[in-house]
Design an enzyme around this catalytic site. Sequence first.
Site, PDB file in Angstrom:
ATOM      1  N   GLU A   1      41.074  47.664  27.272  1.00  0.00           N
ATOM      2  CA  GLU A   1      40.635  46.993  28.506  1.00  0.00           C
ATOM      3  C   GLU A   1      41.175  45.564  28.604  1.00  0.00           C
ATOM      4  O   GLU A   1      40.446  44.618  28.909  1.00  0.00           O
ATOM      5  CB  GLU A   1      39.106  47.025  28.601  1.00  0.00           C
ATOM      6  CG  GLU A   1      38.549  48.426  28.368  1.00  0.00           C
ATOM      7  CD  GLU A   1      37.061  48.566  28.660  1.00  0.00           C
ATOM      8  OE1 GLU A   1      36.508  47.723  29.369  1.00  0.00           O
ATOM      9  OE2 GLU A   1      36.469  49.558  28.176  1.00  0.00           O
TER      10      GLU A   1
ATOM     11  N   GLU B   1      29.496  49.519  24.213  1.00  0.00           N
ATOM     12  CA  GLU B   1      28.671  48.355  24.590  1.00  0.00           C
ATOM     13  C   GLU B   1      27.193  48.470  24.206  1.00  0.00           C
ATOM     14  O   GLU B   1      26.314  48.300  25.049  1.00  0.00           O
ATOM     15  CB  GLU B   1      28.827  48.098  26.094  1.00  0.00           C
ATOM     16  CG  GLU B   1      30.270  47.843  26.466  1.00  0.00           C
ATOM     17  CD  GLU B   1      30.532  47.781  27.972  1.00  0.00           C
ATOM     18  OE1 GLU B   1      29.571  47.753  28.743  1.00  0.00           O
ATOM     19  OE2 GLU B   1      31.711  47.754  28.366  1.00  0.00           O
TER      20      GLU B   1
HETATM   21  O1  9MR Z   1      36.876  49.356  35.760  1.00  0.00           O
HETATM   22  C1  9MR Z   1      35.678  50.076  35.916  1.00  0.00           C
HETATM   23  C2  9MR Z   1      35.189  49.923  37.350  1.00  0.00           C
HETATM   24  O2  9MR Z   1      36.061  50.600  38.243  1.00  0.00           O
HETATM   25  C3  9MR Z   1      33.783  50.466  37.493  1.00  0.00           C
HETATM   26  O3  9MR Z   1      33.293  50.149  38.779  1.00  0.00           O
HETATM   27  C4  9MR Z   1      32.894  49.846  36.435  1.00  0.00           C
HETATM   28  C5  9MR Z   1      31.491  50.382  36.565  1.00  0.00           C
HETATM   29  O4  9MR Z   1      30.711  50.078  35.491  1.00  0.00           O
HETATM   30  O5  9MR Z   1      33.424  50.125  35.151  1.00  0.00           O
HETATM   31  C6  9MR Z   1      34.651  49.517  34.951  1.00  0.00           C
HETATM   32  O6  9MR Z   1      35.099  49.714  33.617  1.00  0.00           O
HETATM   33  C7  9MR Z   1      34.289  49.183  32.572  1.00  0.00           C
HETATM   34  C8  9MR Z   1      34.551  50.015  31.346  1.00  0.00           C
HETATM   35  O7  9MR Z   1      34.305  51.372  31.621  1.00  0.00           O
HETATM   36  C9  9MR Z   1      33.689  49.556  30.174  1.00  0.00           C
HETATM   37  N1  9MR Z   1      33.868  48.137  29.918  1.00  0.00           N
HETATM   38  C10 9MR Z   1      33.736  47.249  31.054  1.00  0.00           C
HETATM   39  C11 9MR Z   1      34.647  47.728  32.193  1.00  0.00           C
HETATM   40  C12 9MR Z   1      34.566  46.771  33.350  1.00  0.00           C
HETATM   41  O8  9MR Z   1      33.287  46.800  33.901  1.00  0.00           O
END
Ligand code: 9MR
Length: 370
Positions: free
Chosen positions: A261, A156
């Site tokens: 994802e 990102e």
């Molecule tokens: O699913 C993840 C969630 O449990 C966490 O709280 C969050 C914190 O930033 O991150 C989520 O996963 C992310 C992923 O690592 C990167 N792309 C976006 C995802 C959703 O936020």
Amino acid sequence: MKRFYILTFLTLSISSFNAQKSDNSLKQAFQNKFYIGTAMNLEQINGKDKKSVDIIKKQFSSIVAENCMKSMYLQPQEGKFFFDDADQFVGFGEKNNMFIIGHTLIWHSQVPNWFFIDKDGKNVSSEVLKQRMKNHITTVVSRYKGRVKGWDVVNEAIMEDGSYRKSKFYEILGEEFIPLAFRYAQEADPNAELYYNDYNEWHPGKVKTVIQLMKDLKSKGIRIDGIGMQAHVGLDTPSIDEYEKAMVAYTESGVKVNITELEISALPSPWGTSANVSDKVAYDEKMNPYKKGLPKDVQAQWENRYQDFFKLFLKHQDKIRRVTLWGVTDNQSWKNDFPIKGRTDYPLLFDRQFKVKPIVEKLIKLTETK
Ligand code: 9MR
């Protein structure tokens, strides 16, 4: 007596039909197409959530850690690494013959504060940040060398309009932080696949910059094997057409695409499909309409949308390395709290009772016709 035999025969046939039906798995159906994966949370990694673990073993051929391999967990303090959860995660994948993905080495979010500041709280110099990145990447990637098969090296870093995200990495090192990260990862495990992973990667501005980034890496002799196209999508956006265009554009630049994802929210969205965790919206009852279950028409729309995406993935199976769902059951999904906290969403393939949803059988069917 005759009746008894007929009844026994019928019972056996029905149960063997059911057994056959329930034996169908995503993993088997997609085995000659691409890996089909899921993210694992901590309860699954440490084995407490046995029901999800059973689903994962049966259905998926690839895993990625939802959180425990992010830098704030792996290196909470400088030089103090915590590997227990990540070790368990990698051990689980090996034991079950899975294609293991590491997520994520360099990301502006879930990164500990110490990474960017000196003892007086000021930004560190570019040299110090390079050293910290190198140490983090080298330590983590070397530990799992040959075991973690692919890394989301940078996550990102580019905005929808194609500009670079103004993160701390960018502020201190400029665009250079990306090639550096890939170089450190490549040196630590020359055989691991290396990916750039992002959300909303179908926006034309983003597509352009990501393609330019790949070219820059290659011209510097740095390897990039794949683009991770996160798929935090909704019922309407993006269109299949725009998603396809971006997929094809990436692969024409010489890499594979990972669909990462993936989940399809069934809820109304206040703005589209951002996955930027700092963007939040206040709770509003109207935006949480399906607390007791999805109405039939929305359910059908949601199933069609999953099928449309999988038809696209199957059409381009030669370009796709992996399709990874962002979680197993609906209640575990981050979407229940994003972008509005406390909603009831239905984005994944298994329901709140750990039951397989009818969509899974439909996705399996698609593999029989392609
Ligand atoms: O699913 C993840 C969630 O449990 C966490 O709280 C969050 C914190 O930033 O991150 C989520 O996963 C992310 C992923 O690592 C990167 N792309 C976006 C995802 C959703 O936020």
